[in-house]
Every structure is written in C-alpha cells, then in structure tokens.
Design a protein around this motif. Structure first.
Motif: not given
Length: 395
Positions: A324-334, A206-218
């Motif tokens: 209405l799809p919610v968290n189609p990428d998997g969300g914080l959960k994935s 029921d809890c989101a995990g811990v991760a490393d990551g980065a994202a960017a936008a122009v």
C-alpha cells in the motif's frame, strides 16, 4: 451523518505548481499557474466556473486574493482557512456547494507564499488568548510522539531512530523522482540516523520544510463529468473532525494516537463503504509534517494494526512498490508545506496515479488492481488537532 457525498461530485481537472523557494513567483503567479493548468485539464474557461473557494493561511485576507490575479468578474470567491487542512477545506466546501445544486461548476484553489517574504515560515497573528496555550514549537510537540510510542510498544531508542529514518528515506526516495518536489535527493537510513537532533530526538530531516506552492481543482456533479473528461476522479468521502483541544489537559492522553484522525478515518470509510482500507486502497497521501506523525497515522488510519506500524514500515509495506504505497509523490517531507496548498497537492497526486498519468518510474504498485485513494491532512498538534480525510476514486 446525513446523506453521503459518495459519487455525487467529480473532479474534472487539476493543476499543481512545483513546490519550493519560488524567487520568481509571488502569490499571483502561483495562483495563475495552478489554475491555468486546472482550467486546461478540465477544458473550461474561468468564466464557465460558477464559484470559487480559495484556501490560504496567511497569503491573503479575502477572496480578492484570487479574483484579482484571475480578473474574475461577478463571481463569488470565498476565502477559507483551517490550519494545515486549509487546501482540503477549500475543496470540501466547493464539493458540497456543487452537490447542493447551488452551482454547476466550482473551483478550489490553495496557495501559500512563505519563502523570501521577510518571514521564515508562517507566523500566527497575535490573537488574544487566556494565557494557557502551549509554548512549545511544532517540532517539539510532535517529538513527544516518538518516545511515547517506543515506550508503549517496547522499542529501543535505536530501533525508533531507524523506524523514523526509514519513513524519511522512503519519502525522499519518492520525491527524488518527482519534478514538482522541492527536495529531490535520496537519503539512506544510515545518513538520516547520523543527523544531529534539533527537537527532542528529531533531526531536521524528520521535519517537513517550508515552501511556496499552489494547487487547484475543478469540480462538477458526477453525472455531468462525462461532458469534460473520460476519466474524472469521483469524490467517495469527505470527513472533517475538529477536536476541542482537551488532550493537552488530559493526564490520560499518551501521545501514541491522534483521536481526531481516527474519528475522521472512521467517518470517511463509512461514507465510502470501505470495510478494509489496507486491502481496498490503492494509495494514501498522508500529512507527514514530522516522521513520528506518519508512524502514528498508519495506525489511526487503520493501515496497520495498533503497535505494528513500525514493523510494517521496516518491511517496506508502504513503499512505492509495497502493498500500500504511502506518499508516493514524496509527501510534505519532499515538498515542504505551503499550508494553503498541501491538501490539494495530495489530491493532485491521486489524480495522476489513479488515472495512470504518473510516470512509470514512480507509478504505484497497486495501479490497475485498485481504484481508491486516501488523502489526509491534519492541523494543530497532538492533543489539540483537527483532521481531514478524503477518499477519491475512478468510476
């Protein structure tokens, strides 16, 4: 409210790393990977970007966390932090800077390195306080939402357990199809219901995990976007509401709603001109730090009537092939939750889905019929929270 940001600024390029335990990547490498993809997508070089905003909670203390790996010369780089909405805050400030006319082109970057670093997860700095702050963990705080909601709307413990498992199962199913997600294994409702509790009635799943990551936008002004891409993503609304923490001292606060979320949603819909979000949004990326959070968010974001979200979840309304799809990428959960990056990761999913770049096996059911996406970040805890909502759309 002032002048609306609607259709004044556009995202012309985005990048997002895989989220997970990145043994082979430090902060510098994560930053270079995400920004490199964003530069390439926008067709610009780093020197053509006028100003940068970096969101990170604890992976750096100044703009040099970004300027050093990118070898930026004579550029303003602003480091921001705003709890779990840190990545969204970087984007918000970059957008308003461009809209103001101060810069023609800006970049927002979010990064967090929290695995294999000597600490497990984020550890707050020892800021002096008056001794009245909460002492419970985040999982314990959000676990109180589930029994409160069940009591308010007449669900049994077993029914609530099934609803929360259905949320986790949906998000794991979506994440299993996403190569950028950390956890890529489908989990059935039955498997999830059988998990032992670790905080209140919540299990680890029921809890989101811990991760490393980065994202960017122009980002650039909307009227200039055509110079860079035929399919920009327009900013329709940006709303940030910062609570005053009074919910923890208010005996009337009942844990079945997050007032800051509801307020930020109302502001965002007003800015974007949305009257019926359930009928107008193509998708939503929401801050599912815990499964009961996503349950309450469906109502606070007006995607379900009060007291009905649990039914809508069981009906599959928010599945990839639902209404209405919610968290189609998997969300914080994935994905897990590298705090500085999560808000921009959500926008990256909107970037892929609305522009038709998501692969067929995880394309939202609404693609082609609707053109607006919502992203939502929250930071803090029930009763002491800040909330960010964006609305993004194609021209």
């Amino acid at each position: 409210m002032g002048q609306s940001i609607k259709d004044r600024v556009a995202i012309i390029g985005m990048g997002c790393t895989r989220f997970g335990e990145q043994w082979d990547m430090g902060v510098d490498e994560l930053v270079l990977a995400a920004t490199g993809d964003a530069f390439a997508a926008a067709g610009v070089a780093k020197g053509e970007v006028d100003a940068y905003w970096l969101g990170t909670a604890q992976s750096g203390m100044s703009g040099m966390t970004l300027s050093r790996p990118l070898r930026l010369r004579d550029k303003p780089v602003t480091r921001v932090e705003n709890y779990c909405a840190t990545g969204s805050e970087a984007l918000r400030q970059a957008v308003y800077a461009v809209a103001s006319g101060a810069y023609d082109t800006a970049m927002a970057v979010g990064v967090e390195k929290v695995k294999d670093s000597g600490y497990q997860g984020l550890n707050a700095f020892p800021i002096p306080n008056d001794g009245t702050q909460r002492t419970l963990t985040a999982a314990a705080m959000f676990s109180m939402v589930a029994p409160a909601y069940a009591r308010m709307y007449g669900l049994s413990d077993a029914e609530m357990r099934t609803v929360l498992a259905r949320i986790a199962s949906k998000n794991h199913s979506n994440g299993a199809r996403n190569p950028r997600a950390q956890f890529r294994k489908e989990m059935s409702v039955e498997q999830l219901c059988a998990m032992p509790a670790v905080a209140g009635g919540l299990s680890v799943f029921d809890c989101a995990g811990v991760a490393d990551g980065a994202a960017a936008a122009v980002v650039v002004r909307a009227e200039d976007a055509h110079r860079y891409t035929e399919s920009p993503l327009l900013i329709k609304a940006l709303a940030l509401v910062t609570g005053d923490g009074s919910g923890l001292m208010d005996p009337a606060y009942d844990y079945t709603t997050f007032p800051e979320v509801a307020a930020s949603a109302r502001q965002a819909y007003a800015q974007a001109g949305i009257r019926s979000p359930r009928d107008e949004l193509a998708m939503a990326e929401v801050h599912d730090c815990f499964t009961p959070t996503e349950l309450v968010l469906m109502e606070d974001l007006e995607l379900a009537e009060r007291g009905s979200a649990w039914k809508r979840i069981l009906e599959g309304a928010f599945d990839l092939d639902g209404e209405l799809p919610v968290n189609p990428d998997g969300g914080l959960k994935s994905f897990g939750h590298p705090v500085g990056a999560s808000g921009l990761r959500m926008m990256f999913e909107a970037w892929l889905q609305l522009r038709g770049e998501a692969p067929a096996d995880r394309r939202i059911s609404t693609f082609g019929s609707r053109s607006l996406a919502l992203t939502h970040n929250l930071g803090g805890y029930p009763g002491e929270m800040l909330s960010f909502v964006s609305i993004l759309g194609t021209p």
